[in-house]
Enzyme design. Sequence first.
Site, short mmCIF file in Angstrom:
data_model
loop_
_atom_site.label_atom_id
_atom_site.label_comp_id
_atom_site.label_asym_id
_atom_site.label_seq_id
_atom_site.Cartn_x
_atom_site.Cartn_y
_atom_site.Cartn_z
CB CYS A 72 -12.27 -4.16 87.49
SG CYS A 72 -11.94 -5.71 86.64
CG HIS A 73 -10.93 -8.84 91.33
ND1 HIS A 73 -12.29 -8.66 91.42
CD2 HIS A 73 -10.52 -9.29 92.52
CE1 HIS A 73 -12.68 -9.00 92.63
NE2 HIS A 73 -11.63 -9.37 93.32
CB THR A 74 -8.13 -5.91 85.65
OG1 THR A 74 -8.84 -7.12 85.34
CG2 THR A 74 -6.96 -5.75 84.71
CG HIS A 98 -10.49 -1.12 83.65
ND1 HIS A 98 -9.89 -1.41 84.84
CD2 HIS A 98 -11.22 -2.21 83.32
CE1 HIS A 98 -10.22 -2.63 85.23
NE2 HIS A 98 -11.03 -3.14 84.33
CD GLU A 99 -16.35 -2.31 86.36
OE1 GLU A 99 -16.36 -3.46 85.92
OE2 GLU A 99 -16.42 -2.07 87.57
CB CYS A 136 -10.15 2.31 64.98
SG CYS A 136 -9.50 1.01 63.92
CB CYS A 168 -7.12 -1.52 62.80
SG CYS A 168 -8.04 -2.49 64.03
CB CYS A 200 -11.85 -2.74 63.45
SG CYS A 200 -11.59 -2.10 65.12
CB CYS A 238 -9.49 -1.99 68.23
SG CYS A 238 -9.00 -0.52 67.30
NE ARG A 287 -3.40 -4.29 74.35
CZ ARG A 287 -2.47 -4.12 75.27
NH1 ARG A 287 -1.71 -3.03 75.25
NH2 ARG A 287 -2.28 -5.01 76.21
CB CYS A 315 -14.70 -3.73 83.06
SG CYS A 315 -13.60 -5.18 82.98
NE ARG A 342 -16.70 -4.77 88.95
CZ ARG A 342 -15.85 -5.79 88.73
NH1 ARG A 342 -15.53 -6.62 89.72
NH2 ARG A 342 -15.32 -5.99 87.53
N1 LIG Z 1 -10.68 -10.94 80.17
C1 LIG Z 1 -11.26 -9.80 80.53
O1 LIG Z 1 -11.64 -8.98 79.68
C2 LIG Z 1 -11.49 -9.51 81.96
C3 LIG Z 1 -10.93 -10.27 82.95
N2 LIG Z 1 -11.17 -10.01 84.27
C4 LIG Z 1 -10.59 -10.94 85.24
O2 LIG Z 1 -11.60 -11.90 85.57
C5 LIG Z 1 -11.34 -12.44 86.85
C6 LIG Z 1 -12.61 -12.41 87.69
O3 LIG Z 1 -12.97 -11.09 88.01
P1 LIG Z 1 -14.09 -10.79 89.13
O4 LIG Z 1 -15.34 -11.52 88.85
O5 LIG Z 1 -14.15 -9.33 89.26
O6 LIG Z 1 -13.35 -11.46 90.40
P2 LIG Z 1 -13.87 -11.97 91.83
O7 LIG Z 1 -12.66 -12.13 92.70
O8 LIG Z 1 -14.99 -11.13 92.30
O9 LIG Z 1 -14.46 -13.41 91.53
C7 LIG Z 1 -13.66 -14.54 91.47
C8 LIG Z 1 -14.34 -15.63 92.29
O10 LIG Z 1 -13.58 -16.82 92.11
C9 LIG Z 1 -13.46 -17.44 93.37
N3 LIG Z 1 -12.32 -18.35 93.34
C10 LIG Z 1 -11.04 -18.10 93.73
N4 LIG Z 1 -10.30 -19.22 93.57
C11 LIG Z 1 -11.12 -20.16 93.08
C12 LIG Z 1 -10.96 -21.53 92.75
N5 LIG Z 1 -9.78 -22.13 92.89
N6 LIG Z 1 -12.02 -22.22 92.28
C13 LIG Z 1 -13.22 -21.61 92.15
N7 LIG Z 1 -13.45 -20.32 92.48
C14 LIG Z 1 -12.41 -19.61 92.93
C15 LIG Z 1 -13.32 -16.29 94.34
O11 LIG Z 1 -13.58 -16.71 95.66
P3 LIG Z 1 -13.08 -15.79 96.90
O12 LIG Z 1 -14.09 -14.69 97.01
O13 LIG Z 1 -13.09 -16.70 98.08
O14 LIG Z 1 -11.70 -15.31 96.53
C16 LIG Z 1 -14.39 -15.35 93.80
O15 LIG Z 1 -15.66 -15.70 94.29
C17 LIG Z 1 -10.16 -11.63 87.41
O16 LIG Z 1 -8.99 -12.38 87.16
C18 LIG Z 1 -10.16 -10.36 86.56
O17 LIG Z 1 -8.89 -9.76 86.51
C19 LIG Z 1 -12.04 -9.04 84.67
C20 LIG Z 1 -12.64 -8.26 83.74
C21 LIG Z 1 -12.35 -8.37 82.31
N1 LIG Z 2 -1.68 -6.27 80.82
C1 LIG Z 2 -1.83 -7.64 81.17
C2 LIG Z 2 -3.10 -8.25 80.64
C3 LIG Z 2 -4.31 -7.65 81.26
C4 LIG Z 2 -5.50 -8.09 80.46
O1 LIG Z 2 -5.57 -9.21 80.01
N2 LIG Z 2 -6.43 -7.20 80.25
C5 LIG Z 2 -7.64 -7.54 79.57
C6 LIG Z 2 -8.75 -6.86 80.17
S1 LIG Z 2 -8.93 -7.25 81.86
C7 LIG Z 2 -10.09 -6.20 82.37
O2 LIG Z 2 -10.40 -6.11 83.50
C8 LIG Z 2 -7.55 -7.12 78.12
O3 LIG Z 2 -8.24 -6.26 77.62
N3 LIG Z 2 -6.73 -7.79 77.40
C9 LIG Z 2 -6.54 -7.56 76.01
C10 LIG Z 2 -5.46 -6.54 75.77
O4 LIG Z 2 -5.21 -6.23 74.60
O5 LIG Z 2 -4.90 -6.04 76.76
C11 LIG Z 2 -0.66 -8.49 80.70
O6 LIG Z 2 0.20 -7.97 79.98
O7 LIG Z 2 -0.65 -9.66 81.09
ZN LIG Z 3 -11.99 -4.96 84.47
ZN LIG Z 4 -9.50 -1.03 65.09
#
Ligand SMILES: NC(=O)C1=CN([C@@H]2O[C@H](COP(=O)(O)OP(=O)(O)OC[C@H]3O[C@@H](n4cnc5c(N)ncnc54)[C@H](OP(=O)(O)O)[C@@H]3O)[C@@H](O)[C@H]2O)C=CC1
Ligand SMILES: N[C@@H](CCC(=O)N[C@@H](CSC=O)C(=O)NCC(=O)O)C(=O)O
Ligand SMILES: [Zn+2]
Ligand SMILES: [Zn+2]
Length: 382
Positions: free
Chosen positions: A49-51, A71-72, A101, A104, A107, A115, A119, A178, A374
């Site tokens: 994942c990008h994270t 994490h995936e 859990c 908490c 939850c 949760c 954390r 994820c 992916r």
């Molecule tokens: N909150 C959460 O729980 C989670 C958060 N994330 C986060 O979500 C985000 C997306 O993840 P993922 O789908 O895997 O990432 P990807 O990089 O696969 O997808 C992001 C897309 O956005 C495009 N992009 C980049 N800049 C712009 C812009 N300015 N305007 C429009 N589109 C743009 C990218 O283009 P290009 O290919 O040209 O770069 C790409 O196609 C990441 O930041 C990741 O860390 C992921 C999982 C869980």
């Molecule tokens: N550790 C980072 C924050 C990273 C983050 O936001 N993680 C997400 C999941 S992203 C998955 O690909 C998340 O679960 N956030 C909630 C949490 O409790 O971490 C930072 O400190 O900025």
């Molecule tokens: Zn992720």
């Molecule tokens: Zn909990």
Amino acid sequence: MSANTAGKTITCKAAVAWEAGKDLSIEEIEVEAPKAHEVRIEIVYTGVCHTDAYTLSGKDPEGAFPIVLGHEGAGIVESVGEGVTNVKVGDNVVALYTPECGECKFCKSGKTNLCGKIRATQGKGVMPDSTSRFKCKGKELLHFMGTSTFSQYTVVADISVVAITDKAPMDRTCLLGCGITTGYGAAVVTANVEKGSNVAVFGAGCVGLSVVQGAVKNGAEKIIVVDVNDGKEAWGKKFGATDFVNPTKLGGKSIQEHLVEMTDGGCDYTFDCTGNVGVMRAALEACHKGWGQSVVIGVAAAGQEISTRPFQLVTGRVWKGCAFGGIKGRSQLPGLVDDYMTNKLKVDEFITHRQPLNKINTAFQDMKAGDCIRCVVNMREA
Ligand SMILES: NC(=O)C1=CN([C@@H]2O[C@H](COP(=O)(O)OP(=O)(O)OC[C@H]3O[C@@H](n4cnc5c(N)ncnc54)[C@H](OP(=O)(O)O)[C@@H]3O)[C@@H](O)[C@H]2O)C=CC1
Ligand SMILES: N[C@@H](CCC(=O)N[C@@H](CSC=O)C(=O)NCC(=O)O)C(=O)O
Ligand SMILES: [Zn+2]
Ligand SMILES: [Zn+2]
């Protein structure tokens, strides 16, 4: 391996991140047996994942090294520590970076999937008892997001794992750990997109395309994918988007202005799936006055902040965000696996690349190329 290995340290291969900004290194590591309320899992497949790349880059304020990222992941329970009742040896499981859990304040609130139970230790890269189960060359390695799926064996807290049907292929179910769950849940649970809505999704990677899938499921009428990469138009349409906009091709007009025009006053729901704070602002400002909601999903680098004119909120737009889509892993993930098994949830379509564990650095390169949604890593092929 389970009959002989329970209670013993396992030596296996893992991709170790020794330092920020450097390639991962395939190493033999030692994985200690699970302690009370812990589970040792043989990880069979993991997504990248990008994270993971974000933390490896050094931009994560919680990132520390050396660490086992990932994490995936999906795999099989090898052994369990004392007091574990929710999974048993041989179960097919998905690791959960958002644990559940059930006890908490979070939850029990009924308001969030976050949760609070582990954390603090999870963020420090250790197990709930503040120690690590990983060692390499005599050095302790940190855990990542409570999961560390870039190891052939990992140890997680029992609240960070869910058993699923053994009929579902693990090279697919890992992605429910994820990216797919995050985007789909953001649309279906966090925003609960209404039938007939106008939706804009910024960033059509695994997360954004999963938002599209969730918006389709909830009956959205217009689903606009916004991406800087024209190659993502076909991807958006494949998942059910009705429109595509490349914001770099608007001749000086802002993307928010363009979306407001396309939707007779603004979108009902927008989603940031890029992690770019400028995009987050545009997504908020593309929302309809009075009720539009913008959901932040993308993870922004340390030091980045979001801003807009407060008037945007005074006039009824709502800014929110979610982790793991707002999905409660232990309660709701098995249902998503069932949806996949009954063709109600697309998963196969997200897999564009595959690599063995010993080519995991190529998987990171694949991920950064514009044609990768992916990449799934086979942990048994090292
Ligand atoms: N909150 C959460 O729980 C989670 C958060 N994330 C986060 O979500 C985000 C997306 O993840 P993922 O789908 O895997 O990432 P990807 O990089 O696969 O997808 C992001 C897309 O956005 C495009 N992009 C980049 N800049 C712009 C812009 N300015 N305007 C429009 N589109 C743009 C990218 O283009 P290009 O290919 O040209 O770069 C790409 O196609 C990441 O930041 C990741 O860390 C992921 C999982 C869980
Ligand atoms: N550790 C980072 C924050 C990273 C983050 O936001 N993680 C997400 C999941 S992203 C998955 O690909 C998340 O679960 N956030 C909630 C949490 O409790 O971490 C930072 O400190 O900025
Ligand atoms: Zn992720
Ligand atoms: Zn909990």
